[in-house]
Design a protein around this motif. Sequence first.
Motif, PDB file in Angstrom:
ATOM      1  N   VAL A  69      -3.065 -25.201  37.249  1.00  0.00           N
ATOM      2  CA  VAL A  69      -3.673 -26.253  36.438  1.00  0.00           C
ATOM      3  C   VAL A  69      -2.940 -27.568  36.689  1.00  0.00           C
ATOM      4  O   VAL A  69      -1.702 -27.593  36.779  1.00  0.00           O
ATOM      5  CB  VAL A  69      -3.616 -25.894  34.934  1.00  0.00           C
ATOM      6  N   ASP A  70      -3.701 -28.655  36.827  1.00  0.00           N
ATOM      7  CA  ASP A  70      -3.106 -29.974  37.014  1.00  0.00           C
ATOM      8  C   ASP A  70      -2.004 -30.203  35.988  1.00  0.00           C
ATOM      9  O   ASP A  70      -2.152 -29.877  34.803  1.00  0.00           O
ATOM     10  CB  ASP A  70      -4.189 -31.052  36.868  1.00  0.00           C
ATOM     11  N   ARG A  73      -0.727 -32.783  34.429  1.00  0.00           N
ATOM     12  CA  ARG A  73      -1.019 -33.583  33.228  1.00  0.00           C
ATOM     13  C   ARG A  73      -1.867 -32.801  32.237  1.00  0.00           C
ATOM     14  O   ARG A  73      -1.653 -32.871  31.022  1.00  0.00           O
ATOM     15  CB  ARG A  73      -1.729 -34.883  33.622  1.00  0.00           C
ATOM     16  N   LYS A  74      -2.832 -32.055  32.742  1.00  0.00           N
ATOM     17  CA  LYS A  74      -3.667 -31.254  31.856  1.00  0.00           C
ATOM     18  C   LYS A  74      -2.841 -30.157  31.193  1.00  0.00           C
ATOM     19  O   LYS A  74      -3.016 -29.860  30.001  1.00  0.00           O
ATOM     20  CB  LYS A  74      -4.831 -30.650  32.629  1.00  0.00           C
ATOM     21  N   PRO A 107      -6.533 -38.940  29.923  1.00  0.00           N
ATOM     22  CA  PRO A 107      -7.700 -38.192  29.439  1.00  0.00           C
ATOM     23  C   PRO A 107      -8.572 -39.089  28.563  1.00  0.00           C
ATOM     24  O   PRO A 107      -8.062 -39.996  27.886  1.00  0.00           O
ATOM     25  CB  PRO A 107      -7.082 -37.052  28.620  1.00  0.00           C
ATOM     26  N   THR A 162      -6.574 -31.667  19.956  1.00  0.00           N
ATOM     27  CA  THR A 162      -6.895 -31.402  21.361  1.00  0.00           C
ATOM     28  C   THR A 162      -7.883 -32.444  21.860  1.00  0.00           C
ATOM     29  O   THR A 162      -8.622 -33.041  21.075  1.00  0.00           O
ATOM     30  CB  THR A 162      -7.516 -29.998  21.528  1.00  0.00           C
TER      31      THR A 162
END
Length: 326
Positions: A138-139, A141-142, A226, A288
Motif C-alpha cells: 500500500v502506498d 501515505r495511504k 487526500p 477516516t
Amino acid sequence: MLRLSEERVLTHNRSPPAPRSRLLHAPPAKQLCGQRMRFMDKLKEDEGACLAALDSGHVFLYHTLAPLLRKTQQGMFQLPLLPAKDVEGILNRLGKDSSMVKESVLITCTEQNRALFCLEVGELDQGAVEEVCEGNFVDLRKALFILRGEEAPLVARVGARLFCGGTRGKCGFCSASGQPTTRNQAGSQRVCHSNGHVYYPKMYPVIITLVSDGKRCLLARQASFPRGMYSALAGFCDMGETLEETLRREVAEEVGLEVESVDVDHAELEDARWFTLEEIRAALKVRTPTRNPQDQLPIVWVPPAYAIAHRLIREWAEDQERNEGR
C-alpha cells in the motif's frame, strides 16, 4: 505563541506535549529502556551480532517504499511482522537467493530485545510477493491513514530508514574518492573503504506552525493530499536559519497574507483558507477520509491523531474553547 506583527497574525508553534507513560516514573522501565539502547548500539557496531539478531528477528517487507499490509477479519489493516526464516523461504519460492534477507535494515527492537528489520523487495514482482505473503503493498501515505496505534508512525520510520540506509540508499558513492560506499549490516551508516570516510543518514530540520488571527486558524493543502484534508504550514530550514526565521520565510513564501486577501503560491499549495472554531471541531471529528462524489465539495478533515499538525490544531481548538468559557 509567536506574534508576527507585520502580518497581524498569531503563530501557534509549541511542541506537542510528551505522551504520558509509566516509563517516565518507573525505575525498572528506565533500566529496560537503557538496555534496549545499549542493545541497539551493539547491533549497529557489531556486524556479527546484527546478523545473529536478524537470524532470530522479524522483518517488515516494502516494495518501492510501499509497506506490505494485511487486512484482518474485522476489516482493519495491520503491518505484518515476518520471521526472517519465513522471509528466506518466500525469497526461495520466488526464485530469489535467500541471502537477499541480509540486505534488511535494522529499525528498532522490542522490550524483549527482539530485533525488527525491514527489507526492500522492489526488484521482485509485486503481485507474486503479495500472493505468497497474503497481503498488499500500500502506498506509504495511504498506509499512514489506515493503520492504527503505534504502527502508523512505525511505518513512516521504516520508509525513511529504507530511503536513507538501504543497499541503494543515498551516499552510494564517496564524495571525496568517487568510489562506491558499503553499508554496515544495520544500515545505520555507509563507509568508503578507500579512504575510511563514514556517511550517516542525513537529517533535515523542519518547522511546522499553526497560524491564527485570534479567532480563526489558517490551514492549507497540497495537491498531493487526500481529498478534503487540510493541515498546518510546514517547511525545511535553510542553512544558518533560526527556527523563527524559517517560520517567517515559509509563511511568506507559501501564503501571502494581505489585509483583505490571501494569495496562494500554487507551486507548493493547492489551497489555503481560514477556519473557524466550529469548522475545526467538525474536521477533528472526521476519523477516516471521506469518499464524496467528484461533483460535490469534499468534507474537510485534518491529519490523523499521531501527526504533529493534528496536535497543533487540536491544542488551538482547546485554547479557543477555554477562552470562550472565561
